[in-house]
Design an enzyme around this catalytic site. Structure first.
Site, PDB file in Angstrom:
ATOM      1  N   SER A  61     -37.179 -54.985  75.382  1.00 24.82           N
ATOM      2  CA  SER A  61     -35.926 -55.463  75.102  1.00 24.82           C
ATOM      3  C   SER A  61     -35.187 -54.349  74.419  1.00 24.82           C
ATOM      4  O   SER A  61     -35.578 -53.444  73.871  1.00 24.82           O
ATOM      5  CB  SER A  61     -35.955 -56.619  74.039  1.00 24.82           C
ATOM      6  OG  SER A  61     -36.503 -56.357  72.775  1.00 24.82           O
ATOM      7  N   TYR A  69     -38.311 -44.877  65.124  1.00 27.27           N
ATOM      8  CA  TYR A  69     -39.776 -44.397  64.626  1.00 27.27           C
ATOM      9  C   TYR A  69     -39.934 -42.900  65.014  1.00 27.27           C
ATOM     10  O   TYR A  69     -40.422 -42.273  64.403  1.00 27.27           O
ATOM     11  CB  TYR A  69     -40.767 -45.238  65.625  1.00 27.27           C
ATOM     12  CG  TYR A  69     -40.763 -46.658  65.517  1.00 27.27           C
ATOM     13  CD1 TYR A  69     -40.447 -47.299  64.419  1.00 27.27           C
ATOM     14  CD2 TYR A  69     -41.038 -47.379  66.549  1.00 27.27           C
ATOM     15  CE1 TYR A  69     -40.335 -48.609  64.089  1.00 27.27           C
ATOM     16  CE2 TYR A  69     -41.352 -48.750  66.498  1.00 27.27           C
ATOM     17  CZ  TYR A  69     -40.825 -49.428  65.334  1.00 27.27           C
ATOM     18  OH  TYR A  69     -40.946 -50.905  65.440  1.00 27.27           O
ATOM     19  N   GLU A 117     -37.178 -48.313  78.888  1.00 23.37           N
ATOM     20  CA  GLU A 117     -36.704 -49.044  80.133  1.00 23.37           C
ATOM     21  C   GLU A 117     -36.440 -50.468  79.269  1.00 23.37           C
ATOM     22  O   GLU A 117     -37.283 -51.112  78.809  1.00 23.37           O
ATOM     23  CB  GLU A 117     -37.684 -49.185  81.166  1.00 23.37           C
ATOM     24  CG  GLU A 117     -38.130 -48.074  81.863  1.00 23.37           C
ATOM     25  CD  GLU A 117     -37.012 -47.460  82.755  1.00 23.37           C
ATOM     26  OE1 GLU A 117     -36.123 -48.110  82.837  1.00 23.37           O
ATOM     27  OE2 GLU A 117     -37.236 -46.498  83.310  1.00 23.37           O
ATOM     28  N   GLU A 154     -28.454 -61.366  77.685  1.00 22.72           N
ATOM     29  CA  GLU A 154     -29.531 -61.127  78.804  1.00 22.72           C
ATOM     30  C   GLU A 154     -30.541 -62.562  78.436  1.00 22.72           C
ATOM     31  O   GLU A 154     -30.865 -62.686  77.169  1.00 22.72           O
ATOM     32  CB  GLU A 154     -30.545 -60.222  78.419  1.00 22.72           C
ATOM     33  CG  GLU A 154     -31.693 -60.196  79.445  1.00 22.72           C
ATOM     34  CD  GLU A 154     -32.570 -59.069  79.463  1.00 22.72           C
ATOM     35  OE1 GLU A 154     -33.007 -58.583  78.129  1.00 22.72           O
ATOM     36  OE2 GLU A 154     -33.129 -58.521  80.502  1.00 22.72           O
TER      37      GLU A 154
HETATM   38  P1  NAD Z   1     -40.162 -57.034  73.714  1.00 21.44           P
HETATM   39  O1  NAD Z   1     -39.007 -55.991  73.382  1.00 21.44           O
HETATM   40  O2  NAD Z   1     -40.263 -58.151  72.819  1.00 21.44           O
HETATM   41  O3  NAD Z   1     -41.325 -56.584  73.856  1.00 21.44           O
HETATM   42  C1  NAD Z   1     -41.886 -55.485  74.259  1.00 21.44           C
HETATM   43  C2  NAD Z   1     -43.117 -54.777  73.544  1.00 21.44           C
HETATM   44  O4  NAD Z   1     -42.826 -54.376  72.423  1.00 21.44           O
HETATM   45  C3  NAD Z   1     -44.435 -55.836  73.481  1.00 21.44           C
HETATM   46  O5  NAD Z   1     -45.440 -55.084  73.887  1.00 21.44           O
HETATM   47  C4  NAD Z   1     -44.235 -55.996  71.970  1.00 21.44           C
HETATM   48  O6  NAD Z   1     -45.375 -56.657  71.276  1.00 21.44           O
HETATM   49  C5  NAD Z   1     -43.688 -54.742  71.469  1.00 21.44           C
HETATM   50  N1  NAD Z   1     -42.698 -55.127  70.406  1.00 21.44           N
HETATM   51  C6  NAD Z   1     -42.191 -56.059  69.689  1.00 21.44           C
HETATM   52  N2  NAD Z   1     -41.629 -55.827  68.670  1.00 21.44           N
HETATM   53  C7  NAD Z   1     -41.992 -54.441  68.277  1.00 21.44           C
HETATM   54  C8  NAD Z   1     -41.730 -53.604  67.279  1.00 21.44           C
HETATM   55  N3  NAD Z   1     -41.046 -54.089  66.022  1.00 21.44           N
HETATM   56  N4  NAD Z   1     -42.020 -52.370  67.338  1.00 21.44           N
HETATM   57  C9  NAD Z   1     -42.788 -51.996  68.609  1.00 21.44           C
HETATM   58  N5  NAD Z   1     -43.113 -52.770  69.268  1.00 21.44           N
HETATM   59  C10 NAD Z   1     -42.707 -53.991  69.225  1.00 21.44           C
HETATM   60  O7  NAD Z   1     -39.672 -57.567  75.048  1.00 21.44           O
HETATM   61  P2  NAD Z   1     -40.343 -58.759  75.855  1.00 21.44           P
HETATM   62  O8  NAD Z   1     -39.937 -59.982  75.467  1.00 21.44           O
HETATM   63  O9  NAD Z   1     -41.978 -58.464  75.997  1.00 21.44           O
HETATM   64  O10 NAD Z   1     -39.886 -58.213  77.476  1.00 21.44           O
HETATM   65  C11 NAD Z   1     -38.631 -58.794  77.861  1.00 21.44           C
HETATM   66  C12 NAD Z   1     -37.600 -57.542  77.676  1.00 21.44           C
HETATM   67  O11 NAD Z   1     -38.137 -56.506  78.477  1.00 21.44           O
HETATM   68  C13 NAD Z   1     -36.322 -57.744  78.437  1.00 21.44           C
HETATM   69  O12 NAD Z   1     -35.123 -57.441  77.856  1.00 21.44           O
HETATM   70  C14 NAD Z   1     -36.341 -57.156  79.849  1.00 21.44           C
HETATM   71  O13 NAD Z   1     -35.451 -56.963  80.293  1.00 21.44           O
HETATM   72  C15 NAD Z   1     -37.299 -56.032  79.217  1.00 21.44           C
HETATM   73  N6  NAD Z   1     -37.825 -55.538  80.661  1.00 21.44           N
HETATM   74  C16 NAD Z   1     -37.236 -54.241  80.866  1.00 21.44           C
HETATM   75  C17 NAD Z   1     -37.842 -53.734  82.078  1.00 21.44           C
HETATM   76  C18 NAD Z   1     -37.092 -52.417  82.569  1.00 21.44           C
HETATM   77  O14 NAD Z   1     -37.892 -51.637  83.404  1.00 21.44           O
HETATM   78  N7  NAD Z   1     -36.021 -52.092  82.423  1.00 21.44           N
HETATM   79  C19 NAD Z   1     -38.842 -54.259  82.899  1.00 21.44           C
HETATM   80  C20 NAD Z   1     -39.300 -55.518  82.234  1.00 21.44           C
HETATM   81  C21 NAD Z   1     -38.834 -55.850  81.137  1.00 21.44           C
END
Ligand code: NAD
Length: 504
Positions: free
Chosen positions: A248, A258, A270, A404
């Site tokens: 996200s 960080y 991404e 989103e």
């Molecule tokens: P998220 O941001 O919640 O989590 C992604 C990853 O980050 C996970 O491994 C999670 O454990 C980790 N994370 C969570 N909090 C963190 C923190 N404070 N510090 C460091 N790492 C942390 O996203 P999600 O819910 O797993 O996935 C959905 C999101 O990913 C959507 O916004 C989607 O659009 C995006 N996404 C983007 C692409 C791309 O290529 N642009 C591809 C797939 C998904």
């Protein structure tokens, strides 16, 4: 699609019962418990029932993994290996992923709620293809010689950045890992990667297959656990040279903090999207467009960063197109992800389902009209199922058009003029992808250039393929691209070597 056989539902159930799941951290070529000894439960989103307990890593485990990866980077066991050897090993790994696609696909389906036809038929073959594509490039990438003055030789060489951290999401667990691991390993780096805590199982098995293929111990390490401990520890680690994140926008921003607050490691992000699909009034093939529109927004339950979640359609063709989309959706069965007939499986978790349902309520309260779907179904299964949901009468300033949702929800917005369509399409903080449908070459070229997004599909919903870069404008990305040789840039440093020759 591939020729890998999708198992029938009874076969799939029997094979799942005999799976031996890998549930511990993978560090230095071995599985081990977390330093704390803690574990957490990972559940099947299609039933809400537990599958396994996974090691809950923490900062101490990240330290251990980075130390192992650093040793492996410094002693050159991978970076200084003949690139042809790296290629052979990574191609062998890709072949192993492919030959184990059925087992890996079953694991992914029970862990992520994704339909079996997608995991076995697409995700795993694509994961293998991605690793193979980058592997093949390992011994085909050249440096440069600069036009330096007489008496000097100046070469510009690319070197691995060193140790790469990667943090990935749950929507395409294996593929997102491959998008990072393929280029990072092909260019000679060592890696510490964290899968999303809800979907760790496929990557642990894929890493083990890497060792079987010949990736030296310590080169590929997997630390499972929560984002706010393991993910943050990776983001802040002073001994990582780069970090590649997919997820996200909210969490992505943190990685810039960080890095800024620690060692200025290179950051690749991404992120999310709110991608438009534009349909102009001259279209005629409504069936094909409807099929593309449905795939764009409902594929993978809408849990897709490049989901075409806004349908921006000319007023004169809207009704016809929506009828065609409704006809197309009749074939989209929602249900048990293990059933080969299923097109839409379960959302990843109860929390995420509640978030999607909340957005549907927000859309209603904003005055948009639900024309199909709109509430949870199959509740008796214990799973988190939401059917394709279409809102008509959406204005682009509504929250459902701006934020989103990451679920199977389409917002339909009308337009009259081309400039208006482009303005609506660009009026979002995101800029990941877009698609447009027209028979007019002039409109196609003009609008493709006008759209502020990283990937534009013309007369198709497409993210391109492995040969094309993938990355977002605005809040959808930062620092580089996944896929293609462009992906190699962020995993390599550029070095100038200036050589003064002795006088004649
Ligand atoms: P998220 O941001 O919640 O989590 C992604 C990853 O980050 C996970 O491994 C999670 O454990 C980790 N994370 C969570 N909090 C963190 C923190 N404070 N510090 C460091 N790492 C942390 O996203 P999600 O819910 O797993 O996935 C959905 C999101 O990913 C959507 O916004 C989607 O659009 C995006 N996404 C983007 C692409 C791309 O290529 N642009 C591809 C797939 C998904």
């Amino acid at each position: 699609m591939t020729d890998i056989m999708i198992p029938a539902i009874e076969e799939a159930r029997a094979e799942i019962a005999s799976l031996s799941l890998r549930t511990r951290l993978f560090i230095g070529g071995e599985f081990r418990e977390a330093a704390s000894g803690r574990r957490y439960v990972t559940e099947n989103p299609a039933s809400g029932r537990p599958i396994a307990e996974v090691a809950e890593g923490g900062p101490a485990d990240v330290d251990a993994a980075v130390a192992v990866a650093r040793r492996a980077a410094d002693d050159g066991r991978w970076s200084r290996r003949n690139p042809g050897d790296r290629k052979r090993i990574l191609v062998r790994w890709a072949n192993l992923i492919e030959s184990n696609a059925r087992e890996l696909g079953l694991i992914e389906t029970i862990d992520a709620g994704k339909p079996i036809t997608d995991t076995v038929g697409l995700d795993m073959p694509e994961t293998a293809a991605c690793i193979r594509w980058h592997a093949e490039a390992a011994d085909k990438t050249y440096g440069q010689v600069a036009p330096s003055p007489e008496g000097t030789v100046a070469t510009i060489v690319r070197e691995p950045v060193g140790v790469v951290g990667a943090v990935i999401p749950w929507n395409y667990p294996a593929q997102m890992a491959a998008w990072k691991l393929g280029p990072a390993l092909a260019t000679g780096n060592t890696v510490v990667i964290k899968p999303a805590s809800t979907t760790s199982l496929s990557l642990l098995r894929i890493a083990e297959l890497g060792t079987e293929a010949g990736i030296p111990d310590g080169v590929l390490n997997v630390v499972t656990g929560p984002g706010d401990t393991v993910g943050e520890a990776i983001g802040r680690h002073p001994d990582l040279d780069a970090v590649a994140f997919t997820g996200s926008t909210e969490v992505g921003r943190r990685f810039l903090h960080y890095a800024a607050e620690t060692n200025l490691k290179r950051v690749l992000l991404e992120l999310g999207g709110k991608s438009p699909q534009l349909v102009f009034p001259d279209v005629t093939d409504f069936e094909t467009i409807a099929a593309n529109v449905a795939i764009a927004v409902f594929w993978n339950m809408g849990e897709n960063c490049s989901a075409g979640s806004r349908l921006i359609v000319h007023r004169s063709v809207k009704d016809r197109l929506l009828q065609a989309v409704a006809a197309e959706l009749a074939a989209w069965r929602v249900g048990d992800p293990l059933d080969p007939a299923t097109r839409i499986g379960a959302l990843i978790s109860r929390g995420h389902m509640e978030r999607v349902l909340h957005y549907i309520e927000v859309g209603r309260s904003e005055g948009a009209r639900v024309v199909t779907g709109g509430s949870r179904i199959l509740e008796e299964t214990g799973g988190y199922f939401v059917p394709p949901t279409i809102f008509d009468g959406v204005r682009n300033d509504m929250r459902i058009a701006q934020e989103e949702i990451f679920g199977p929800v389409l917002s339909v917005i009308e337009f009259e003029a081309e400039a208006e369509a482009v303005a609506i399409a660009n009026d979002t903080p995101y800029g990941l992808a877009a698609s447009l449908y027209t028979q007019d070459l002039n409109v196609a070229h003009r609008v493709a250039r006008d759209l502020r997004a990283g990937v534009i599909g013309v007369n198709a919903y497409s993210e391109g393929d492995m040969t094309t870069p993938f990355g977002g404008y605005k809040l959808s990305g930062f620092g580089g691209h996944d896929k293609s040789l462009h992906a190699h840039d962020q995993y390599t440093e550029t070095k100038t070597i200036w050589i003064q020759l002795a006088a004649r």
